[in-house]
Design an enzyme around this catalytic site. Structure first.
Site, PDB file in Angstrom:
ATOM      1  N   GLY A   8      39.242  33.959  38.117  1.00  0.00           N
ATOM      2  CA  GLY A   8      38.986  34.153  36.685  1.00  0.00           C
ATOM      3  C   GLY A   8      39.164  32.857  35.920  1.00  0.00           C
ATOM      4  N   GLY A  11      37.839  32.279  32.403  1.00  0.00           N
ATOM      5  CA  GLY A  11      38.283  33.170  31.330  1.00  0.00           C
ATOM      6  C   GLY A  11      39.219  32.469  30.366  1.00  0.00           C
ATOM      7  CG  ASP A  33      34.971  32.996  36.317  1.00  0.00           C
ATOM      8  OD1 ASP A  33      36.035  33.017  35.678  1.00  0.00           O
ATOM      9  OD2 ASP A  33      33.970  33.688  36.012  1.00  0.00           O
ATOM     10  CG  ASP A  52      32.532  40.016  43.005  1.00  0.00           C
ATOM     11  OD1 ASP A  52      33.702  40.270  42.684  1.00  0.00           O
ATOM     12  OD2 ASP A  52      31.587  40.817  42.857  1.00  0.00           O
ATOM     13  CB  ILE A  53      38.040  38.813  43.184  1.00  0.00           C
ATOM     14  CG1 ILE A  53      37.745  39.878  42.125  1.00  0.00           C
ATOM     15  CG2 ILE A  53      38.426  37.482  42.548  1.00  0.00           C
ATOM     16  CD1 ILE A  53      38.964  40.282  41.300  1.00  0.00           C
ATOM     17  CE1 TYR A 152      43.593  44.455  31.781  1.00  0.00           C
ATOM     18  CE2 TYR A 152      45.207  45.238  30.191  1.00  0.00           C
ATOM     19  CZ  TYR A 152      44.646  44.213  30.913  1.00  0.00           C
ATOM     20  OH  TYR A 152      45.135  42.944  30.781  1.00  0.00           O
ATOM     21  CE  LYS A 156      45.830  43.026  34.300  1.00  0.00           C
ATOM     22  NZ  LYS A 156      45.734  41.770  35.026  1.00  0.00           N
TER      23      LYS A 156
END
Ligand code: SER
Length: 338
Positions: A8, A11, A33, A52-53, A152, A156
């Site tokens: 990321g 970001g 990213d 891509d992760i 989200y 997390k």
């Protein structure tokens, strides 16, 4: 020279972190990213990989090519976007994190040493049952109210637990325990405000949106009530927290995940700060009751005493300094306004 993987990287936190690492020196950054970097980011990296992760073969190739000492896993979908696409959020936020933890543990075992894994978590892991409860509770510690109402927040909270598992209990029934381990360290960030970037898809976005709209002379319809209060932090402090926690000796750490806090203004207080700087700005309140309900479930403030005593966390920016010493000069420079 530490070899560091940053996911990321393009970001909001990535921009700040790469800049800070370049200024401090001693890091060889491999950035990952989905999107090609802008020049300001590209020049700060040893290597930038567009990918891509969720692409496990790509992650395996990266781990074969680089012996990472530290991983900053920043890639995620934020809370509003995650409500609109919950399955995608789960894939990116949970499966993506699992992929990175697998990369870290396989690398740690191959190298026979620990790999530090820095993870930005969020105040979204908390879920206060009502606005009355939120107001009555005030400042909350890491163990309270862990009943998030967003995809989200759930993602997390679960990934914090995954990180703890990979650090402490990974394959605990195996006959032998290899030497290399994942050293997972998470930070529950409040809403972050940057002078140079604008977030996309968050629920705390009203604060940066006010500031960046005003600086560009654009009217703004704020999607929350004026009395909405959640914790915020200036981006340089968020970056400072990540760098500081990454550098802390493991024996100083009493937990895997820490609150960090700096200031907790209402939306109206933020509006007054922005309006004082840009008096001609036009702003109205048009609360979105559904996004408001998410904010009303997030705490007013968090207790960050463990971070302060374990690894010396202390914010450099209170509300005054954040506006006068960072945000206002930063947006004026960014948009070329007086
Ligand atoms: N700032 C994030 C969001 O609003 C919370 O971590 O989604």
């Amino acid at each position: 020279m530490a070899t560091v993987l940053v996911t990321g990287a393009n970001g909001e936190i990535g921009h700040g972190l790469l800049q800070a690492m370049a200024e401090r020196g001693g890091h060889r950054v491999i950035a990952l990213d989905l999107h090609a970097p802008d020049a300001s980011v590209r020049d700060l990296c040893h290597r930038f990989v567009v990918g891509d992760i969720l692409d496990v073969p790509l992650l395996r190739t990266l781990a074969a090519e680089h012996d990472f000492d530290q991983i900053f896993h920043l890639a995620a979908l934020l809370s509003t976007k995650s409500e609109r696409e919950p399955t995608l959020a789960h894939q990116v936020n949970v499966n993506g994190t699992l992929n990175l933890l697998e990369l870290a543990v396989s690398l740690a075992r191959r190298l026979g040493r620990s790999v530090r894994f820095l993870y930005p978590s969020s105040i979204a892991v908390y879920g206060l049952p009502s606005l009355e409860a939120k107001r009555a509770e005030g400042r909350i510690g890491e163990g309270a109210h862990l009943a998030p109402r967003t995809m989200y927040g759930i993602n997390k909270l679960y990934c914090e637990q995954l990180g703890r598992y990979y650090s402490l209990f990974y394959r605990q029934l195996d006959a032998e325990t290899p030497r290399g381990k994942v050293d997972f360290r998470g930070i529950r960030f409040p809403g972050l405000i940057s002078a140079v970037t604008v977030p996309t898809g968050g629920t705390s976005d009203f604060a940066p949106e006010m500031l960046h709209h005003a600086a560009q002379g654009q009217p703004y319809a704020c999607f929350v009530r004026p009395d909405t209060r959640i914790p915020f932090m200036a981006m340089p402090d968020a970056v400072q927290a990540l760098v500081r926690l990454a550098a802390a000796p493991v024996e100083r750490l009493s937990r895997q995940v820490y609150n960090v806090a700096s200031f907790s203004p209402t939306a109206a207080e933020l509006e007054h700060r922005v309006r004082a700087a840009f008096p001609a700005w036009s702003m109205t309140y048009e609360p979105d009751v559904k996004r408001q309900a998410i904010l009303d479930s997030w705490p007013e403030d968090t207790d960050d005493s463990a971070a302060r005593s374990d690894w010396g966390w202390a914010p450099e920016y209170d509300l005054d300094r954040a506006f006068d010493g960072y945000l206002l000069p930063g947006v004026r420079a960014r948009y070329g306004v007086a």
